[in-house]
Design a protein around this motif. Structure first.
Motif, PDB file in Angstrom:
ATOM      1  N   GLY A 143      -4.242 -15.363   2.215  1.00 29.62           N
ATOM      2  CA  GLY A 143      -3.883 -14.381   1.199  1.00 29.62           C
ATOM      3  C   GLY A 143      -4.250 -14.845  -0.199  1.00 29.62           C
ATOM      4  N   THR A 144      -3.943 -13.992  -1.168  1.00 27.00           N
ATOM      5  CA  THR A 144      -4.171 -14.344  -2.564  1.00 27.00           C
ATOM      6  C   THR A 144      -2.844 -14.759  -3.202  1.00 27.00           C
ATOM      7  OG1 THR A 144      -3.759 -12.113  -3.397  1.00 27.00           O
ATOM      8  CG2 THR A 144      -6.022 -12.631  -2.714  1.00 27.00           C
ATOM      9  N   LEU A 145      -2.924 -15.381  -4.337  1.00 23.33           N
ATOM     10  CA  LEU A 145      -1.723 -15.786  -5.061  1.00 23.33           C
ATOM     11  C   LEU A 145      -0.882 -14.568  -5.436  1.00 23.33           C
ATOM     12  CD1 LEU A 145      -0.027 -18.003  -6.366  1.00 23.33           C
ATOM     13  CD2 LEU A 145      -1.467 -17.791  -8.396  1.00 23.33           C
ATOM     14  N   GLY A 146      -1.520 -13.509  -5.870  1.00 21.55           N
ATOM     15  CA  GLY A 146      -0.799 -12.292  -6.223  1.00 21.55           C
ATOM     16  C   GLY A 146      -0.029 -11.714  -5.046  1.00 21.55           C
ATOM     17  N   GLN A 147      -0.637 -11.730  -3.861  1.00 27.45           N
ATOM     18  CA  GLN A 147       0.050 -11.237  -2.670  1.00 27.45           C
ATOM     19  C   GLN A 147       1.279 -12.081  -2.348  1.00 27.45           C
ATOM     20  OE1 GLN A 147      -3.209 -11.515   0.073  1.00 27.45           O
ATOM     21  NE2 GLN A 147      -3.748  -9.348  -0.128  1.00 27.45           N
ATOM     22  N   GLN A 148       1.147 -13.394  -2.447  1.00 27.61           N
ATOM     23  CA  GLN A 148       2.263 -14.281  -2.119  1.00 27.61           C
ATOM     24  C   GLN A 148       3.410 -14.094  -3.111  1.00 27.61           C
ATOM     25  OE1 GLN A 148       1.864 -15.661   0.769  1.00 27.61           O
ATOM     26  NE2 GLN A 148      -0.297 -15.170   0.824  1.00 27.61           N
ATOM     27  N   ILE A 149       3.079 -13.988  -4.398  1.00 28.06           N
ATOM     28  CA  ILE A 149       4.115 -13.796  -5.419  1.00 28.06           C
ATOM     29  C   ILE A 149       4.777 -12.429  -5.252  1.00 28.06           C
ATOM     30  CG2 ILE A 149       4.474 -13.449  -7.904  1.00 28.06           C
ATOM     31  CD1 ILE A 149       2.558 -15.794  -8.356  1.00 28.06           C
ATOM     32  N   ALA A 150       3.993 -11.414  -4.954  1.00 32.68           N
ATOM     33  CA  ALA A 150       4.561 -10.082  -4.726  1.00 32.68           C
ATOM     34  C   ALA A 150       5.525 -10.106  -3.539  1.00 32.68           C
ATOM     35  CB  ALA A 150       3.452  -9.065  -4.490  1.00 32.68           C
ATOM     36  N   CYS A 151       5.158 -10.795  -2.477  1.00 31.59           N
ATOM     37  CA  CYS A 151       6.038 -10.888  -1.305  1.00 31.59           C
ATOM     38  C   CYS A 151       7.315 -11.649  -1.645  1.00 31.59           C
ATOM     39  CB  CYS A 151       5.307 -11.547  -0.142  1.00 31.59           C
ATOM     40  SG  CYS A 151       4.029 -10.489   0.572  1.00 31.59           S
ATOM     41  N   LEU A 152       7.214 -12.697  -2.455  1.00 33.17           N
ATOM     42  CA  LEU A 152       8.418 -13.423  -2.882  1.00 33.17           C
ATOM     43  C   LEU A 152       9.342 -12.511  -3.689  1.00 33.17           C
ATOM     44  CD1 LEU A 152       7.000 -16.911  -3.911  1.00 33.17           C
ATOM     45  CD2 LEU A 152       8.672 -16.467  -2.107  1.00 33.17           C
ATOM     46  N   LEU A 153       8.770 -11.720  -4.579  1.00 33.99           N
ATOM     47  CA  LEU A 153       9.577 -10.803  -5.389  1.00 33.99           C
ATOM     48  C   LEU A 153      10.214  -9.711  -4.529  1.00 33.99           C
ATOM     49  CD1 LEU A 153       7.292 -10.532  -8.537  1.00 33.99           C
ATOM     50  CD2 LEU A 153       9.497 -11.713  -8.359  1.00 33.99           C
ATOM     51  N   VAL A 154       9.467  -9.201  -3.562  1.00 32.46           N
ATOM     52  CA  VAL A 154      10.021  -8.184  -2.665  1.00 32.46           C
ATOM     53  C   VAL A 154      11.153  -8.779  -1.830  1.00 32.46           C
ATOM     54  CG1 VAL A 154       9.506  -6.784  -0.618  1.00 32.46           C
ATOM     55  CG2 VAL A 154       7.965  -6.733  -2.588  1.00 32.46           C
ATOM     56  N   LEU A 155      10.953  -9.977  -1.293  1.00 35.24           N
ATOM     57  CA  LEU A 155      12.027 -10.629  -0.535  1.00 35.24           C
ATOM     58  C   LEU A 155      13.262 -10.835  -1.402  1.00 35.24           C
ATOM     59  CD1 LEU A 155      10.373 -13.376   1.718  1.00 35.24           C
ATOM     60  CD2 LEU A 155      11.551 -11.312   2.436  1.00 35.24           C
ATOM     61  N   SER A 156      13.061 -11.254  -2.652  1.00 35.80           N
ATOM     62  CA  SER A 156      14.190 -11.437  -3.566  1.00 35.80           C
ATOM     63  C   SER A 156      14.969 -10.146  -3.725  1.00 35.80           C
ATOM     64  CB  SER A 156      13.713 -11.889  -4.946  1.00 35.80           C
ATOM     65  OG  SER A 156      13.086 -13.122  -4.869  1.00 35.80           O
TER      66      SER A 156
END
Length: 180
Positions: A143-156
């Motif tokens: 994945g990309t960094l943006g995808q990983q950060i977006a997933c972290l924010l969604v999980l939060s």
């Protein structure tokens, strides 16, 4: 957020990660977001438990599989197929992938200076990676960094909403106290 920043600053430079301001700031911001997501997960589990001992037991039982199956300790392909879905609800999975992308993405190094060739003998069948993208491929991070950060924010957000719903349900289920 002060403690995650302090926790990340010193190891970053001691380990020898890329020494550019962009890499450092991305690392700090990602570390803060991952810490926030981990806190959200902890809040959710804490409000689900009725007492401290139950909370610790439940948190351990639910967190260890996520850590085991996030790709940090073993490749995702080596995990049983029926348990691979756990990575998608793991803060560790997205946090680890994001950090690895920050560290390795587009890093170039030759075989002699490769950090992964240290300690290898000449009889190794597996060549050292030539660049950081090969390291990411070997770790099965696509994945990309943006995808990983977006997933972290969604999980939060999801963990906090679940925690809020549980607290609200517990509040409304309490017996009313008669006025005296």
């Amino acid at each position: 957020m002060v403690f995650p920043i302090l926790f990340a600053i010193f190891p970053y430079w001691m380990i020898g990660f890329p020494s550019t301001a962009v890499h450092f700031m991305l690392f700090i911001v990602t570390f803060m977001i991952a810490s926030f997501a981990g806190s959200s997960y902890g809040y959710m589990l804490a409000v689900m438990a009725n007492d401290f001992d139950t909370g610790i037991a439940v948190m351990t039982v639910l967190t260890i599989p996520q850590l085991l199956f996030c790709g940090f300790l073993m490749k995702i392909d080596n995990v049983l197929k029926g348990l691979q879905w756990l990575k998608y609800i793991s803060v560790f999975y997205y946090g680890f992938d994001a950090m690895a992308i920050i560290i390795w993405k587009d890093q170039d190094f030759d075989e002699l200076s490769s950090p992964l060739s240290a300690g290898r003998g000449d009889d190794s069948d597996m060549p050292a990676p030539r660049n950081g993208n090969e390291v990411l491929d070997g770790m099965q991070i696509y994945g990309t960094l943006g995808q990983q950060i977006a997933c972290l924010l969604v999980l939060s957000l999801v963990f906090r909403i679940i925690g809020l719903v549980v607290v609200t349900m517990k509040f409304w289920r309490q017996p009313s106290i008669p006025a005296s």
